[in-house]
Design a protein around this motif. Structure first.
Motif, short mmCIF file in Angstrom:
data_model
loop_
_atom_site.label_atom_id
_atom_site.label_comp_id
_atom_site.label_asym_id
_atom_site.label_seq_id
_atom_site.Cartn_x
_atom_site.Cartn_y
_atom_site.Cartn_z
N ILE A 6 1.19 4.86 35.64
CA ILE A 6 1.57 5.82 34.82
C ILE A 6 2.20 5.08 33.51
CG2 ILE A 6 1.98 7.65 36.46
CD1 ILE A 6 4.96 7.31 35.97
N GLY A 7 2.43 5.70 32.53
CA GLY A 7 3.09 5.32 31.36
C GLY A 7 2.51 6.01 29.99
N GLY A 8 3.31 5.99 28.97
CA GLY A 8 2.80 6.89 27.69
C GLY A 8 1.87 6.30 27.10
N ILE A 9 1.23 7.03 26.04
CA ILE A 9 0.11 6.40 25.29
C ILE A 9 0.64 5.07 24.48
CG2 ILE A 9 0.89 7.57 23.33
CD1 ILE A 9 -2.16 8.06 22.54
N GLY A 10 -0.10 4.06 24.71
CA GLY A 10 0.14 2.69 24.04
C GLY A 10 1.00 1.77 24.89
N SER A 11 1.34 2.15 25.90
CA SER A 11 2.36 1.47 26.95
C SER A 11 1.41 0.29 27.39
CB SER A 11 2.95 2.33 28.02
OG SER A 11 1.85 2.73 28.71
N GLY A 12 0.05 0.60 27.67
CA GLY A 12 -0.63 -0.45 28.09
C GLY A 12 -1.15 -0.19 29.67
N LYS A 13 -1.02 1.34 30.12
CA LYS A 13 -1.54 1.39 31.16
C LYS A 13 -2.82 1.45 31.83
CE LYS A 13 -1.69 6.40 30.76
NZ LYS A 13 -1.27 6.18 29.24
N SER A 14 -3.80 1.36 30.55
CA SER A 14 -5.20 1.20 30.84
C SER A 14 -5.29 -0.33 31.06
CB SER A 14 -5.93 1.76 29.78
OG SER A 14 -5.93 3.31 29.68
N LEU A 122 5.09 2.14 36.87
CA LEU A 122 5.19 2.79 35.23
C LEU A 122 5.03 1.24 34.56
CD1 LEU A 122 6.11 4.58 33.10
CD2 LEU A 122 8.49 3.89 33.68
N ILE A 123 4.21 1.70 33.85
CA ILE A 123 4.15 0.62 32.51
C ILE A 123 4.93 1.16 31.45
CG2 ILE A 123 2.23 -0.78 31.21
CD1 ILE A 123 2.14 -1.11 34.15
N THR A 124 5.78 0.32 31.02
CA THR A 124 6.45 0.80 29.71
C THR A 124 6.52 -0.14 28.67
OG1 THR A 124 8.86 1.65 29.33
CG2 THR A 124 8.63 -0.20 30.61
N SER A 125 7.02 0.21 27.42
CA SER A 125 6.87 -0.67 26.36
C SER A 125 7.81 -0.22 25.07
CB SER A 125 5.42 -0.85 25.80
OG SER A 125 5.32 -1.92 24.79
N ASP A 126 8.31 -1.03 24.30
CA ASP A 126 9.07 -0.63 23.14
C ASP A 126 8.32 0.24 22.25
OD1 ASP A 126 11.11 -1.81 24.34
OD2 ASP A 126 11.25 -3.36 22.88
N THR A 127 8.71 1.31 21.55
CA THR A 127 8.15 2.01 20.88
C THR A 127 7.32 1.19 19.67
OG1 THR A 127 9.65 3.85 21.22
CG2 THR A 127 8.27 4.16 19.18
N TYR A 129 5.66 -1.58 19.66
CA TYR A 129 4.48 -2.00 20.35
C TYR A 129 3.61 -1.01 20.40
CZ TYR A 129 7.39 -6.13 20.87
OH TYR A 129 8.15 -7.30 20.42
N ARG A 130 4.05 0.01 20.98
CA ARG A 130 3.09 1.41 21.38
C ARG A 130 2.33 1.80 20.11
NH1 ARG A 130 6.53 5.27 25.13
NH2 ARG A 130 4.40 6.56 24.90
N ILE A 131 3.41 1.98 19.11
CA ILE A 131 2.83 2.41 17.75
C ILE A 131 1.76 1.33 17.43
CG2 ILE A 131 3.23 2.71 15.19
CD1 ILE A 131 6.15 3.52 16.10
N GLN A 132 2.00 0.24 17.45
CA GLN A 132 0.91 -1.09 16.90
C GLN A 132 -0.15 -0.82 17.65
OE1 GLN A 132 2.99 -4.63 17.28
NE2 GLN A 132 4.28 -4.48 15.92
N ARG A 133 -0.33 -0.48 18.84
CA ARG A 133 -1.39 -0.42 19.88
C ARG A 133 -2.23 0.81 19.55
NH1 ARG A 133 2.48 -1.93 24.72
NH2 ARG A 133 2.45 -3.99 24.52
N ILE A 134 -1.29 1.99 19.11
CA ILE A 134 -2.11 3.19 18.83
C ILE A 134 -2.87 3.05 17.55
CG2 ILE A 134 -1.68 5.58 18.40
CD1 ILE A 134 0.93 5.67 20.41
#
Length: 183
Positions: A6-14, A122-127, A129-134
């Protein structure tokens, strides 16, 4: 054993799911399982009855269904009550075929899958980095990416369900190293 990723969008779970699969593990995606279910004629008939206008020419129109359920929380709950048990049943079938399976689960909190898995990663990441990935993946602007992140359960919320937390604030090599130790 059934293990959720699990993890939010852009966290890297995929990406984590791909890496776990590259180690020789069986990895499935709950969204892809649902996409297969959406092709089933009996499911299509159920959706047609429950959400008039969402089926066009014998197929579920995702945009129409989305406009119905994402603008009305009760309609979304109704869809989840129909769809989630079918996804869970398919995961049960898969878990009977393999000793251990990993399942990438985009919608975890509040679903019937929340208390279903033996372990949760849980795959987590600072916001930032998530924004950059999205932005890189979807082409959304920064503000829209932030809105998507804020619309999802926070990492603090997801941590309550996690047995293992992987922090993905570096590159894929670092993520791979962390997952290699874990797996």
């Amino acid at each position: 054993m059934k293990i959720a990723i699990i993890g939010g969008i852009g966290s890297g779970k995929s990406e984590a799911a791909k890496i776990i699969e590259s180690f020789g593990n069986k990895v499935f995606d709950a969204d892809k399982i649902y996409a297969e279910i959406m092709e089933d004629k009996s499911y299509i008939a159920t959706i047609d009855k429950a959400f008039p206008g969402a089926v066009i020419d014998g197929k579920i129109d995702r945009k129409i269904l989305g406009s119905i359920v994402f603008n009305d929380k009760q309609m979304l709950e109704k869809l989840n009550l129909i769809a989630h048990p079918l996804v869970k049943d398919r995961i049960d079938e898969l878990s009977n075929m393999f000793e251990t399976i990993y399942v990438e689960v985009p919608v975890f909190v509040g679903s019937i899958l929340q208390d279903y898995f033996d372990k949760v990663i849980l795959i987590t990441s600072d916001t930032k980095y998530r924004i950059q990935r999205i932005i890189k993946r979807s082409g959304y602007d920064k503000e829209y990416a932030k809105k998507i992140i804020l619309s999802q359960p926070s990492d603090d919320t997801l941590q309550k369900y996690a047995d293992i937390i992987v922090i993905n604030n570096k590159d894929l090599i670092h993520l791979r190293q962390q997952l290699a130790k874990l797996i």
